[in-house]
Design a protein around this motif. Structure first.
Motif, PDB file in Angstrom:
ATOM      1  N   GLY A 111       8.691 -59.188 -11.608  1.00 56.40           N
ATOM      2  CA  GLY A 111       8.716 -59.350 -13.062  1.00 56.40           C
ATOM      3  C   GLY A 111       8.359 -58.079 -13.806  1.00 56.40           C
ATOM      4  O   GLY A 111       8.991 -57.036 -13.632  1.00 56.40           O
ATOM      5  N   GLU A 135      11.721 -64.462 -13.898  1.00 56.84           N
ATOM      6  CA  GLU A 135      11.496 -64.946 -15.264  1.00 56.84           C
ATOM      7  C   GLU A 135      12.229 -66.238 -15.617  1.00 56.84           C
ATOM      8  O   GLU A 135      11.742 -67.027 -16.430  1.00 56.84           O
ATOM      9  CB  GLU A 135      11.879 -63.852 -16.289  1.00 56.84           C
ATOM     10  CG  GLU A 135      10.809 -62.778 -16.473  1.00 56.84           C
ATOM     11  CD  GLU A 135      10.830 -61.713 -15.400  1.00 56.84           C
ATOM     12  OE1 GLU A 135      11.654 -61.812 -14.452  1.00 56.84           O
ATOM     13  OE2 GLU A 135      10.025 -60.771 -15.490  1.00 56.84           O
ATOM     14  N   PRO A 142      13.476 -61.263 -18.352  1.00 50.11           N
ATOM     15  CA  PRO A 142      12.541 -60.132 -18.311  1.00 50.11           C
ATOM     16  C   PRO A 142      12.479 -59.494 -19.701  1.00 50.11           C
ATOM     17  O   PRO A 142      13.525 -59.264 -20.319  1.00 50.11           O
ATOM     18  CB  PRO A 142      13.176 -59.177 -17.298  1.00 50.11           C
ATOM     19  CG  PRO A 142      14.031 -60.060 -16.431  1.00 50.11           C
ATOM     20  CD  PRO A 142      14.547 -61.129 -17.355  1.00 50.11           C
ATOM     21  N   PHE A 230      14.386 -61.946 -25.783  1.00 49.19           N
ATOM     22  CA  PHE A 230      13.139 -62.383 -25.141  1.00 49.19           C
ATOM     23  C   PHE A 230      12.288 -63.183 -26.122  1.00 49.19           C
ATOM     24  O   PHE A 230      11.819 -64.284 -25.808  1.00 49.19           O
ATOM     25  CB  PHE A 230      12.349 -61.181 -24.624  1.00 49.19           C
ATOM     26  CG  PHE A 230      10.995 -61.563 -24.086  1.00 49.19           C
ATOM     27  CD1 PHE A 230      10.847 -61.999 -22.785  1.00 49.19           C
ATOM     28  CD2 PHE A 230       9.867 -61.532 -24.909  1.00 49.19           C
ATOM     29  CE1 PHE A 230       9.602 -62.395 -22.294  1.00 49.19           C
ATOM     30  CE2 PHE A 230       8.622 -61.922 -24.430  1.00 49.19           C
ATOM     31  CZ  PHE A 230       8.500 -62.355 -23.127  1.00 49.19           C
TER      32      PHE A 230
END
Lengths: 257, 77
Positions: A111, A135, A142, A230
């Motif tokens: 990760g 992830e 990530p 993200f």
């Protein structure tokens, strides 16, 4: 947590935060402190772990869980963005240091730890090293710049394999894919990195810096896009539920897939 | 005992300093060797190197014995 030495142009940065150098606010602050004092006359940075367990197990999930659990829901987005912006700042600065950076990897490199390794110019892997992007198991991608950085070095097929399966690969496979430069026996990584540093120190500084600047660019647009994706995913319910499972798990082997 | 199991036991004994004579095909790797997840990751790399195979992590979920791990290895050789 983080310590470094500096001798004859070579920094040796050692991560030593048990259980396996998880990246949270403490690690981030340590990396920032290191970056803020780097001597521009240095020629090499060696990044390594001082822990037997491995290089780095990734983001500090317990700290992340605490932060999200303690904050009102509408603060999750801003809080995540603040953390991810700080992480990206540190990772980008490591990536672009005007030194030759050598990552020495053994054991777990998962990760965020994998993403940290990917900021290095050259990776030396001991045979025990394993690389993984787990992830998706947490309902996120990530977020520390790993995919854009990996795309600089290897083909899209391997990236899809790692990202979409979450499986780990060993040092030999990583070398065959072009991700790792040298594979050495267990316990020999630092010696190999020091030998490379000694070689780097012989080069003309201007040419060395120019060579790195010429070949290694920040994938800025992709890094920005990754950051946005993200935060969007991390704000969703899947991450908090996965973190809850992680902190409540009594599994003594949390790093097994 | 299959050749694969025998080699696995030798690898595990070497990595973790155990007596191979005391390890059996149906032993629980974790309980008998007393290893944690970090050490298990090291063993997976040893196994992949020795047998020249790749073992996707998700296929190893729930694998606890040398015999079960040997089956997974043999399926990829």
């Amino acid at each position: 947590m983080i310590d470094w030495t500096y001798s004859e142009g070579v920094y040796e940065l050692t991560l030593a935060a048990p259980p396996c150098n998880e990246i949270g606010t403490g690690m981030l602050a340590g990396l920032r402190r290191f970056l803020d004092q780097v001597d521009p006359a240095a020629h090499t940075l060696i990044v390594r772990s001082g822990l037997r367990q491995g290089f780095c197990a990734g983001a500090d999930l317990r700290e992340l869980h605490r932060g999200l659990s303690d904050a009102p829901r509408d603060q999750h987005g801003p809080q995540l963005r603040q953390f991810i912006d700080a992480i990206h700042g540190v990772m980008d600065d490591l990536d672009m240091l005007p030194l030759t950076t050598v990552g020495v990897v053994h054991g777990i490199c998962f990760g965020g730890g994998f993403e940290l390794a990917l900021t290095c110019d050259v990776l030396i892997a001991e045979k025990t090293a394993r690389f993984c992007f787990p992830e998706l198991r947490l309902g996120i991608i990530p977020g520390f710049g790993g995919i854009p950085r990996l795309r600089r070095d290897v083909g899209n097929g391997l990236i899809r394999d790692l990202l979409l399966s979450g499986r780990s690969i060993n040092a030999k496979r990583a070398q065959a894919a072009g991700l790792v430069s040298q594979v050495v026996a267990s316990g020999e990584g630092l010696t190999a990195a020091r030998a490379l540093a000694a070689q780097t120190g012989k080069f003309d500084p201007t040419a060395r810096k120019a060579a790195k600047a010429f070949i290694k660019k920040l994938p800025k647009d992709e890094l920005l896009a990754e950051r946005e994706l993200f935060v969007r995913l991390a704000e969703g319910p899947a991450l908090l539920a996965a973190l809850q499972r992680f902190v409540e798990s009594t599994d003594l082997r949390p790093y097994l897939p | 005992m299959s050749d694969t199991v025998g080699t696995l036991i030798r690898l595990a004994a070497k990595r973790f300093g155990a007596d191979p004579a005391k390890l059996r095909a149906e032993d629980d790797l974790f309980e008998n060797l007393g290893i944690d997840s970090f050490q298990a990751v090291e063993l997976i790399s040893d196994v992949e190197d020795e047998f020249d195979v790749e073992l996707p992590d998700y296929e190893l979920q729930g694998i606890k014995t040398f015999a079960a791990l040997a089956q997974k290895i043999d399926a990829r050789r």
